[in-house]
Write an enzyme that holds these catalytic residues in place. Structure first.
Site, PDB file in Angstrom:
ATOM      1  CD  GLU A 167      -2.490  -2.011   2.899  1.00  0.00           C
ATOM      2  OE1 GLU A 167      -3.125  -0.125   3.384  1.00  0.00           O
ATOM      3  OE2 GLU A 167      -3.646  -2.630   3.132  1.00  0.00           O
ATOM      4  CG  ASN A 209      -0.381  -7.130  -1.122  1.00  0.00           C
ATOM      5  OD1 ASN A 209      -1.153  -7.710  -1.491  1.00  0.00           O
ATOM      6  ND2 ASN A 209      -0.876  -7.067   0.601  1.00  0.00           N
ATOM      7  CG  HIS A 245      -9.566  -6.124   2.239  1.00  0.00           C
ATOM      8  ND1 HIS A 245      -9.517  -8.090   2.893  1.00  0.00           N
ATOM      9  CD2 HIS A 245      -8.826  -6.032   2.438  1.00  0.00           C
ATOM     10  CE1 HIS A 245      -8.559  -7.460   2.948  1.00  0.00           C
ATOM     11  NE2 HIS A 245      -7.700  -7.331   2.721  1.00  0.00           N
ATOM     12  CD  GLU A 279      -4.204  -7.903   1.945  1.00  0.00           C
ATOM     13  OE1 GLU A 279      -4.811  -7.829   3.078  1.00  0.00           O
ATOM     14  OE2 GLU A 279      -2.762  -7.917   2.576  1.00  0.00           O
ATOM     15  CG  ASP A 281     -11.854  -9.658   2.994  1.00  0.00           C
ATOM     16  OD1 ASP A 281     -11.914  -8.707   3.003  1.00  0.00           O
ATOM     17  OD2 ASP A 281     -10.842  -9.879   4.311  1.00  0.00           O
TER      18      ASP A 281
HETATM   19  O1  9MR Z   1      -6.627  -8.120   9.256  1.00  0.00           O
HETATM   20  C1  9MR Z   1      -5.551  -7.408   9.700  1.00  0.00           C
HETATM   21  C2  9MR Z   1      -5.725  -6.779  10.816  1.00  0.00           C
HETATM   22  O2  9MR Z   1      -6.204  -8.042  12.337  1.00  0.00           O
HETATM   23  C3  9MR Z   1      -4.832  -6.073  12.173  1.00  0.00           C
HETATM   24  O3  9MR Z   1      -5.952  -5.483  13.203  1.00  0.00           O
HETATM   25  C4  9MR Z   1      -4.607  -5.018  10.662  1.00  0.00           C
HETATM   26  C5  9MR Z   1      -4.383  -3.875  11.041  1.00  0.00           C
HETATM   27  O4  9MR Z   1      -4.335  -2.576  10.018  1.00  0.00           O
HETATM   28  O5  9MR Z   1      -4.414  -5.520   9.325  1.00  0.00           O
HETATM   29  C6  9MR Z   1      -5.494  -6.990   8.994  1.00  0.00           C
HETATM   30  O6  9MR Z   1      -3.980  -7.258   7.242  1.00  0.00           O
HETATM   31  C7  9MR Z   1      -4.320  -5.642   6.420  1.00  0.00           C
HETATM   32  C8  9MR Z   1      -3.359  -6.764   5.823  1.00  0.00           C
HETATM   33  O7  9MR Z   1      -2.478  -6.241   6.306  1.00  0.00           O
HETATM   34  C9  9MR Z   1      -3.328  -5.265   4.674  1.00  0.00           C
HETATM   35  N1  9MR Z   1      -4.214  -5.208   4.068  1.00  0.00           N
HETATM   36  C10 9MR Z   1      -4.881  -5.033   4.462  1.00  0.00           C
HETATM   37  C11 9MR Z   1      -5.485  -5.957   5.213  1.00  0.00           C
HETATM   38  C12 9MR Z   1      -6.950  -5.310   6.689  1.00  0.00           C
HETATM   39  O8  9MR Z   1      -6.964  -4.422   6.866  1.00  0.00           O
END
Ligand code: 9MR
Length: 390
Positions: A167, A209, A245, A279, A281
């Site tokens: 990101e 990513n 997502h 990722e 969902d």
């Molecule tokens: O799923 C992850 C969640 O448990 C964490 O609290 C969060 C913190 O920002 O990150 C989530 O995973 C993220 C991933 O690392 C990057 N893309 C977005 C995902 C969802 O926020």
């Protein structure tokens, strides 16, 4: 250099097909035939040469026997959901905390599952010591390179794909602010990270990513421009992760997401790059009703089909094992039910849709010869707002 999907797909397709064939022959020859359990998603995906993965939780969930059984039965790949990020794995300047990531890597290896690494540079989940410090450019390069040596080096040879940078592109014209863009500069810090990751783990495929880049929109173009620039500078990048997502309303027609994803994937293929769905969902407003679960199933079907059809995609990772292990309810209040298994690990319509697709995927339609449309009849490109915005 992009990985050859054909190599992976051919080998695993043969193995998977043989396994299914042997099972069929044994059932056919045996008397009396015993009811066979239906094939798992993992088995069905292997027969198509597809890595099907899930984000892997840390403790205490990781120690739950049911969680481990379902994860290793249904999936062939895992990504550390949080435990390889800077904050969890590098909590103090001279301290690394590898225990959780080690446990995840061991569980995956013990069950012949591949692993994606996530991630080596991001704007979130950074330790306070990093974000509160002020660093000269050289100091920041040293910090980033040392971290990559320590983390990517520790798991070298065990990670098939690393999300090196996550990101980097902001929601407007600017890069997303993070410790690296501030101190090293943008896009220089990406080049530094990718070059160092290649040295630290030469066998890993190196990925950029991002979210909201699956379907056409201005930010997808900005990411494409960033990645094309990296390729042009000779930066060692092998692929792009489409986080995906999505929401129950993401695919307005039965072909819109497959078509849109194939378009986005094709322009990376033209750069010689792989694309992985990293990722996935599909969030639903709660409580989910039967119609929404059916529409969710179709979103999943369309995304997996795009990866099956694209020559440069062989990996689909879901962001959690079941609805009990999803980030969505915590980050999007009132939304959830986003994965293939419900909170009791029971298959949802989306599970059945993915299983049916993998068991008997439709052939990629032959290209049709089209007459170029006149400029006045070209429809405007679909503008899709990313479902997740930070
Ligand atoms: O799923 C992850 C969640 O448990 C964490 O609290 C969060 C913190 O920002 O990150 C989530 O995973 C993220 C991933 O690392 C990057 N893309 C977005 C995902 C969802 O926020």
């Amino acid at each position: 250099m992009a990985r050859s999907r054909g190599r992976h797909r051919t080998l695993t397709s043969v193995a998977g097909s043989l396994a299914l064939l042997v099972g069929t022959v044994l059932v056919g020859a045996g008397a009396p035939a015993q009811a066979q359990p239906p094939p798992t998603l993992r088995e069905l995906a292997a027969a198509q040469g597809l890595h099907l993965g899930a984000a892997v939780a840390g403790p205490p969930t990781l120690a739950d026997p049911t969680y481990r059984e379902v994860l290793t039965r249904e999936f062939s790949m895992g990504t550390s959901e949080n435990d390889m990020k800077w904050g969890p794995i590098h909590p103090a300047p001279d301290t690394y905390a590898f225990a959780n990531a080690d446990a995840q890597a061991a569980l995956l290896a013990d069950n012949a599952m591949a692993m994606r690494g996530h991630n080596l540079a991001w704007h979130m989940q950074n330790p306070d010591w990093l974000t509160s410090g002020t660093w000269t450019r050289d100091e920041a390069i040293g910090l980033l390179e040392d971290h990559i040596d320590a983390v990517a080096g520790r798991y070298a040879g065990r990670i098939v794909e690393w999300d090196v940078v996550n990101e980097a592109v902001g929601l407007g014209d600017d890069p997303w602010p993070n410790p690296w863009s501030a101190s090293i500069g943008y896009p220089d810090y990406l080049d530094v990270a990718f070059h160092r990751a290649r040295l630290a783990d030469p066998s890993a495929q190196l990925f950029y990513n991002d979210f909201g880049i699956e379907l056409a929109n201005p930010r997808a173009d900005a990411v494409y421009d960033l990645v094309r620039g990296m390729v042009g500078r000779g930066v060692p990048i092998d692929g792009v992760g489409f986080q995906a997502h999505l929401s129950v309303d993401s695919c307005p027609t039965p072909t819109s997401c497959t078509d849109g994803l194939l378009t986005e994937m094709a322009r990376y293929e033209a750069l010689g790059l792989q694309v992985s769905i990293t990722e996935l969902d599909v969030a639903i407003p709660l409580p989910a009703d039967a119609d929404e679960l059916a529409r969710q199933a179709d979103v999943y079907r369309q995304v997996v089909l795009a990866c099956l059809w694209a020559p440069n995609c062989d990996t689909v990772v879901l962001w959690g094992v079941s609805d009990a292990h999803s980030w969505i309810p915590g980050f999007r209040p009132g939304w959830g039910a986003a994965l293939l298994l419900d909170e009791q690990y029971q298959p949802k319509p989306a599970y059945d849709a993915v299983a049916a697709l993998l068991a008997d995927p439709p052939a990629l339609p032959a290209p049709t010869t089209t007459v170029p449309a006149s400029p006045t009849t070209v429809a405007p490109a679909a503008q899709v707002t990313p479902a997740f915005t930070g």
